[in-house]
Enzyme design. Sequence first.
Site, PDB file in Angstrom:
ATOM      1  N   HIS A  61       1.364  -4.030  14.562  1.00  0.00           N
ATOM      2  CA  HIS A  61       1.949  -4.608  13.357  1.00  0.00           C
ATOM      3  C   HIS A  61       1.233  -4.037  12.149  1.00  0.00           C
ATOM      4  CE1 HIS A  61       3.453  -7.530  10.464  1.00  0.00           C
ATOM      5  NE2 HIS A  61       4.388  -7.788  11.345  1.00  0.00           N
TER       6      HIS A  61
ATOM      7  N   ASP B   8       8.396  -9.543  18.122  1.00  0.00           N
ATOM      8  CA  ASP B   8       9.517  -9.024  18.925  1.00  0.00           C
ATOM      9  C   ASP B   8       9.211  -8.933  20.407  1.00  0.00           C
ATOM     10  OD1 ASP B   8       9.966  -7.037  16.104  1.00  0.00           O
ATOM     11  OD2 ASP B   8      11.404  -8.514  16.807  1.00  0.00           O
TER      12      ASP B   8
HETATM   13  C1  SDX Z   1       8.549  -6.265  12.817  1.00  0.00           C
HETATM   14  O1  SDX Z   1       6.268  -5.798   8.465  1.00  0.00           O
HETATM   15  C2  SDX Z   1       6.663  -6.869   9.043  1.00  0.00           C
HETATM   16  O2  SDX Z   1       6.298  -7.963   8.654  1.00  0.00           O
HETATM   17  C3  SDX Z   1       7.657  -6.671  10.196  1.00  0.00           C
HETATM   18  C4  SDX Z   1       8.007  -7.907  11.002  1.00  0.00           C
HETATM   19  C5  SDX Z   1       8.771  -8.928  10.179  1.00  0.00           C
HETATM   20  O3  SDX Z   1       8.727 -10.117  10.547  1.00  0.00           O
HETATM   21  O4  SDX Z   1       9.522  -8.527   9.234  1.00  0.00           O
HETATM   22  O5  SDX Z   1       6.824  -8.496  11.531  1.00  0.00           O
HETATM   23  C6  SDX Z   1       8.913  -7.557  12.180  1.00  0.00           C
HETATM   24  O6  SDX Z   1       9.071  -5.235  12.429  1.00  0.00           O
HETATM   25  C7  SDX Z   1       7.476  -6.256  13.872  1.00  0.00           C
HETATM   26  C8  SDX Z   1       7.154  -4.819  14.384  1.00  0.00           C
HETATM   27  C9  SDX Z   1       8.222  -4.406  15.422  1.00  0.00           C
HETATM   28  N1  SDX Z   1       8.030  -2.984  15.776  1.00  0.00           N
HETATM   29  C10 SDX Z   1       7.565  -2.634  16.985  1.00  0.00           C
HETATM   30  O7  SDX Z   1       7.170  -3.427  17.828  1.00  0.00           O
HETATM   31  C11 SDX Z   1       7.568  -1.116  17.243  1.00  0.00           C
HETATM   32  C12 SDX Z   1       6.248  -0.706  17.908  1.00  0.00           C
HETATM   33  N2  SDX Z   1       5.177  -0.831  16.911  1.00  0.00           N
HETATM   34  C13 SDX Z   1       4.843   0.329  16.131  1.00  0.00           C
HETATM   35  O8  SDX Z   1       5.793   1.291  15.944  1.00  0.00           O
HETATM   36  C14 SDX Z   1       3.874   0.054  14.976  1.00  0.00           C
HETATM   37  O9  SDX Z   1       2.884  -0.734  15.467  1.00  0.00           O
HETATM   38  C15 SDX Z   1       4.425  -0.548  13.708  1.00  0.00           C
HETATM   39  C16 SDX Z   1       5.583   0.238  13.182  1.00  0.00           C
HETATM   40  C17 SDX Z   1       4.814  -1.954  13.933  1.00  0.00           C
HETATM   41  C18 SDX Z   1       3.296  -0.549  12.659  1.00  0.00           C
HETATM   42  O10 SDX Z   1       2.979   0.772  12.435  1.00  0.00           O
HETATM   43  P1  SDX Z   1       1.891   1.182  11.303  1.00  0.00           P
HETATM   44  O11 SDX Z   1       1.321  -0.004  10.652  1.00  0.00           O
HETATM   45  O12 SDX Z   1       2.501   2.232  10.457  1.00  0.00           O
HETATM   46  O13 SDX Z   1       0.740   1.735  12.189  1.00  0.00           O
HETATM   47  P2  SDX Z   1       0.680   3.211  12.712  1.00  0.00           P
HETATM   48  O14 SDX Z   1       2.026   3.632  13.224  1.00  0.00           O
HETATM   49  O15 SDX Z   1       0.016   4.036  11.692  1.00  0.00           O
HETATM   50  O16 SDX Z   1      -0.250   3.020  13.997  1.00  0.00           O
HETATM   51  C19 SDX Z   1      -1.676   2.988  13.853  1.00  0.00           C
HETATM   52  C20 SDX Z   1      -2.182   3.573  15.168  1.00  0.00           C
HETATM   53  C21 SDX Z   1      -1.595   4.957  15.468  1.00  0.00           C
HETATM   54  O17 SDX Z   1      -2.521   5.590  16.332  1.00  0.00           O
HETATM   55  P3  SDX Z   1      -3.604   6.637  15.635  1.00  0.00           P
HETATM   56  O18 SDX Z   1      -2.788   7.636  14.858  1.00  0.00           O
HETATM   57  O19 SDX Z   1      -4.507   5.777  14.794  1.00  0.00           O
HETATM   58  O20 SDX Z   1      -4.319   7.248  16.837  1.00  0.00           O
HETATM   59  O21 SDX Z   1      -1.753   2.724  16.253  1.00  0.00           O
HETATM   60  C22 SDX Z   1      -0.879   3.463  17.111  1.00  0.00           C
HETATM   61  C23 SDX Z   1      -0.378   4.637  16.312  1.00  0.00           C
HETATM   62  O22 SDX Z   1      -0.041   5.712  17.170  1.00  0.00           O
HETATM   63  N3  SDX Z   1       0.204   2.553  17.470  1.00  0.00           N
HETATM   64  C24 SDX Z   1       0.723   2.425  18.694  1.00  0.00           C
HETATM   65  C25 SDX Z   1       1.689   1.410  18.579  1.00  0.00           C
HETATM   66  N4  SDX Z   1       1.725   0.962  17.322  1.00  0.00           N
HETATM   67  C26 SDX Z   1       0.809   1.670  16.630  1.00  0.00           C
HETATM   68  N5  SDX Z   1       0.458   3.084  19.830  1.00  0.00           N
HETATM   69  C27 SDX Z   1       1.200   2.684  20.919  1.00  0.00           C
HETATM   70  N6  SDX Z   1       2.158   1.721  20.899  1.00  0.00           N
HETATM   71  C28 SDX Z   1       2.420   1.059  19.748  1.00  0.00           C
HETATM   72  N7  SDX Z   1       3.345   0.114  19.716  1.00  0.00           N
END
Ligand code: SDX
Length: 428
Positions: free
Chosen positions: A307, A364
């Site tokens: 998140h 989710d």
């Molecule tokens: C919602 O914003 C809100 O409030 C949203 C929400 C709402 O109520 O409106 O809460 C609802 O959208 C919840 C999120 C649903 N999405 C998912 O579950 C999709 C999977 N999650 C990711 O794609 C990710 O965690 C996000 C998009 C939710 C957040 O991404 P960020 O904050 O941009 O973080 P990032 O992508 O920069 O990740 C940081 C690190 C990275 O690794 P490094 O580059 O540091 O090595 O964490 C890793 C990412 O690769 N990472 C994951 C991951 N999520 C982040 N690695 C594996 N699996 C994951 N799910």
Amino acid sequence: MSETAKITVEGKTYELPVTTGSEQEKAIDISKLRALSGYITIDTGFKNTGSTKSAITFLDGEKGILRYRGYPIEQLADNAEFLEVAYLLVYGELPTKAEYTLFKESITHHTLVHEDMRQFLEAYPAKAHPMGIMAASLCTLSTFYPESQDPARPTEAIDLTIHRLIAKIPTLAAWAYKNAMRHPLMYPLNKFEYCENFLYMMFANPSEKYYADPVIVSALNKLLILHADHEQNCSASTVRIVGSSQANLYASISAGVSALWGPLHGGANQAVIEMLETIKNDGGGLDKWVQKAKDKNDPFRLMGFGHRVYKNFDPRAKIIKKAADDVLSKLGVVDPVLDIAKELEEVALNDQYFIDRGLYPNVDFYSGIIYRALGIPTEMFTVMFALGRLPGWIAQWKEMMEDNQPIGRPRQIYTGENERDFTPLEKR
Ligand code: SDX
């Protein structure tokens, strides 16, 4: 003495005001930075940038706190009706009994959708994703109420649009589903409360009496409350920026639905179930999938994990996980996907990669398991998210309009070609 922050560039120091929120959050107000220094700031994805002040929702990502207008989400989820929470978000206070009676009456009497909307619905192919139908239908509603397109509308006219949207979104959602099933559309019945009416329009058919299981009604009420707002998330920011051009509320909400559709945002609840089904059908252990999620060269991510704000736990996920257990046991549903979800959570939470990055189940991760137990098809999961989030989007739009905020127009840093002359085609 108001707090300030100093920034020094090219040997000059500029003093900028600091803003402190009611929960002691701090921000450096950079609105004068460019005029003073010629510099702008840049923060791709707005990970550290506030777009607005807001009094609607407070969340603390480190402590896992979420409150709507100061009320903890845990108390609202256990004690309130969804329409009470919708009123709270939109109007700022919990309704009195008299206010709530009037509000519910208004919503009940606006659940019908103009009969001509059926023509649009019937034009969609059966495989049309309901989020595409919802985004289009909500924007199309504005054409049935042209007066809603006038930005300078009186409050009672804006309230009418707000009530129409809250009232009609369940009808549009259920009709999108029925249309996909090629089943007859069911019309809202005024005798039903909000959640019950939606379930009736989704699952009833003309040939038999419908009975909504109170367990399902209660679970749906809780899920809608938990999704109702989440401050400046991707879709709420979209609603605000579209509304800031003085586009009408229907168009702004339609844009929010489109933003929510993405699998990184609200589309994650559908993607979670599809991921868990893939893992189940793969038959192998979870470790392979956890390794894939950690592999930078593999596009696979654990959907429902991570998140932007919550780096310890998403308080909504904790409530939904418990509700999933309750609902499935009360309904006598055994879903192997729930067991896989729990095992996956356990494995990930003990893996250094996830711990180091603060990746925990989000809202989710478990919600789709409940929706499935309620009989809601996977492609409708994100529509359910939109049903819950609608009052939050409306509240964010209303606050932005009442603050008379300027049109949203971020700046950029240009990295393209420097000036060059046009070369005629024959010379290229
Ligand atoms: C919602 O914003 C809100 O409030 C949203 C929400 C709402 O109520 O409106 O809460 C609802 O959208 C919840 C999120 C649903 N999405 C998912 O579950 C999709 C999977 N999650 C990711 O794609 C990710 O965690 C996000 C998009 C939710 C957040 O991404 P960020 O904050 O941009 O973080 P990032 O992508 O920069 O990740 C940081 C690190 C990275 O690794 P490094 O580059 O540091 O090595 O964490 C890793 C990412 O690769 N990472 C994951 C991951 N999520 C982040 N690695 C594996 N699996 C994951 N799910």
